[in-house]
Scaffold this active site. Structure first.
Site, mmCIF file in Angstrom:
data_model
loop_
_atom_site.group_PDB
_atom_site.id
_atom_site.type_symbol
_atom_site.label_atom_id
_atom_site.label_comp_id
_atom_site.label_asym_id
_atom_site.label_seq_id
_atom_site.Cartn_x
_atom_site.Cartn_y
_atom_site.Cartn_z
ATOM 1 C CB ILE A 110 2.077 7.993 19.288
ATOM 2 C CG1 ILE A 110 1.812 6.921 18.229
ATOM 3 C CG2 ILE A 110 2.961 9.071 18.696
ATOM 4 C CD1 ILE A 110 1.070 7.473 16.976
ATOM 5 C CB SER A 111 5.124 3.194 20.765
ATOM 6 O OG SER A 111 4.385 3.001 21.946
#
Ligand code: SAH
Length: 216
Positions: free
Chosen positions: A63-64
């Site tokens: 997940i960024s």
């Protein structure tokens, strides 16, 4: 950790850290305030949900980092009536943030298990204006084009031509381009006219590889 603790940490990250790091778009910050990032990661990762860091989501993907999500969405210069295509659904977090800002989000994930999990998660959390599609995002979605904005959450060797062609006039595409494991730059492409595209470099980034026909 209780919901109240998460709420406090979310406020600290989004109302204090992100503005200090240069994010000032109110629509983006408000959208991020409304999305519970802790619900987009595994049980083991929940306590780290409001660190300004990428987190593992399985299958070698992440997940960024919140700052990067905010920066990329800000760079898309979105308005409420628009339709957005995202490549790289991953956990579904960025799609949920986008869904709070625009009318409709179509998001493509190549990994079948991630596509399935994020589709179920987004439905459970009530993001009814997001549609998760399992396919190769480097080809875009020709049937659904044109898009007002396209955001790519994985780094390819170049800008996939299909994505550029699926931009509406005035449409914006934000994508990391560069080496698989080395230097990568965030690029913004704006379609000024049918055959007139502006390219702009927005800075150095680090993303997982974009794997597909027009990727690695
Ligand atoms: N936006 C995500 C971050 C995803 S990380 C989030 O908020 O959680 C990048 C994702 O891109 C990974 O899940 C990876 O499987 C996916 N991906 C890589 N190449 C792709 C392609 N060609 N088409 C669609 N998804 C791709």
């Amino acid at each position: 950790m209780s919901d109240v603790d998460f709420q406090r940490q979310r406020e600290q990250l989004i109302r204090e850290e992100l503005p200090m790091l240069g994010i000032h778009d109110v629509a983006v910050l408000d959208a991020m305030m409304s999305v519970p990032r802790e619900d987009f990661v595994s049980k083991e990762m929940r306590e780290f949900a409001y660190r300004n860091a990428p987190l593992p989501i399985g299958f070698g993907q992440t997940i960024s980092q919140p700052l990067i999500v905010a920066y990329m969405i800000e760079a898309l210069q979105l308005t409420a009536h628009e339709r957005v295509l995202e490549i790289g659904t991953g956990s579904g977090y960025a799609a949920a943030v986008l869904a709070q800002i625009v009318r409709e989000v179509l998001t493509i994930e190549r990994h079948p298990k991630l596509a399935e999990a994020s589709r179920a998660r987004l439905k459970r959390l009530g993001y009814d204006n997001v549609h998760v599609i399992h396919s190769d995002g480097t080809l875009g979605l020709p049937d659904q084009a044109p898009f007002d904005a396209i955001i790519v959450a994985a780094c390819g060797p170049s800008v996939p031509p299909a994505l550029q062609q699926q931009l509406a006039l005035g449409g914006r595409l934000v994508i990391p381009v560069g080496e698989k494991q080395g230097s990568q730059k965030l690029i913004r492409v704006i379609r000024q006219d049918e055959d007139d595209f502006d390219f702009e470099e927005l800075g150095y980034v680090h993303f997982v590889p974009l794997v597909g026909e027009a990727g690695w």
